[in-house]
Design an enzyme around this catalytic site. Structure first.
Site, mmCIF file in Angstrom:
data_model
loop_
_atom_site.group_PDB
_atom_site.id
_atom_site.type_symbol
_atom_site.label_atom_id
_atom_site.label_comp_id
_atom_site.label_asym_id
_atom_site.label_seq_id
_atom_site.Cartn_x
_atom_site.Cartn_y
_atom_site.Cartn_z
ATOM 1 C CG ASP A 33 -2.059 0.996 1.074
ATOM 2 O OD1 ASP A 33 -1.792 2.190 0.855
ATOM 3 O OD2 ASP A 33 -3.216 0.577 1.174
ATOM 4 C CB ILE A 34 1.219 3.962 -2.432
ATOM 5 C CG1 ILE A 34 2.516 4.534 -2.958
ATOM 6 C CG2 ILE A 34 0.081 4.961 -2.496
ATOM 7 C CD1 ILE A 34 3.610 3.538 -3.171
ATOM 8 C CD GLN A 96 -14.963 -0.532 -2.327
ATOM 9 O OE1 GLN A 96 -16.156 -0.619 -2.057
ATOM 10 N NE2 GLN A 96 -14.396 -1.249 -3.276
ATOM 11 C CG HIS A 102 -8.781 -3.250 -2.005
ATOM 12 N ND1 HIS A 102 -9.708 -2.549 -2.733
ATOM 13 C CD2 HIS A 102 -8.612 -2.547 -0.855
ATOM 14 C CE1 HIS A 102 -10.081 -1.470 -2.069
ATOM 15 N NE2 HIS A 102 -9.427 -1.452 -0.913
ATOM 16 C CG HIS A 104 -6.704 -2.708 3.493
ATOM 17 N ND1 HIS A 104 -5.933 -1.602 3.200
ATOM 18 C CD2 HIS A 104 -7.942 -2.444 3.006
ATOM 19 C CE1 HIS A 104 -6.683 -0.706 2.564
ATOM 20 N NE2 HIS A 104 -7.909 -1.198 2.435
#
Ligand code: 5GP
Ligand code: ZN
Length: 140
Positions: A33-34, A96, A102, A104
């Site tokens: 995750d960025i 979301q 996705h 996490h």
């Protein structure tokens, strides 16, 4: 299901947009995750585009969960967090923000005070990339 040309995660899956991938197979992948909440925060996605839990088919969901489990094992080995949550958001009330299913993989630290809508703070990309290499090497 077809991919969505406007979806950032479809672009990451196709290799058109950059990401720090730590795992990939024919159906799913896992990448950093960025905007990590804690170090090692990773996302697992199906290659195919499904907006959310209600739309994803069982095969893609299973493949995504398998990728999440592989990523969690590497995170556990490399970072030894105090715990790991798997989190999956559907809809605006669940915060979301990317409409491609996705999961996490969310490492926890005692006292980190994570709340479910934790907000997005950009991470240090160099550090994220370096950690991705260590996790990739630890993928079992
Ligand atoms: P959501 O809020 O939908 O549950 O989570 C979406 C996650 O995707 C957020 O944690 C956000 O930081 C991450 N994200 C959004 N855009 C990108 C991107 O371009 N690359 C990566 N690696 N992560 C992204
Ligand atoms: Zn998509």
């Amino acid at each position: 299901m077809a991919n969505d040309p406007d979806c950032i995660f479809c672009k990451i899956a196709a290799g058109i947009a950059p990401s720090f991938k730590i795992y990939e197979d024919a159906e799913a992948l896992a990448f950093m995750d960025i905007n990590p909440f804690n170090e090692g925060h990773t996302l697992a996605i199906p290659r195919a585009h499904f907006a959310n839990l209600h739309e994803v088919d069982e095969a893609a969901m299973t493949a995504t969960l398998r990728a999440a489990k592989r990523a969690a094992k590497a995170i556990e080995a490399v970072l030894k967090p105090d715990g790991i949550n798997l989190i999956q958001a559907n809809g605006p009330g669940a915060a979301q923000s990317v409409m491609h299913f996705h999961i996490h993989v969310f490492p926890r630290k005692f006292g980190d005070e994570a709340s479910l809508n934790w907000g997005l703070k950009p991470g240090d990309r160099k550090a994220i990339g370096a950690l991705a290499e260590r996790l990739k090497a630890a993928i079992g």
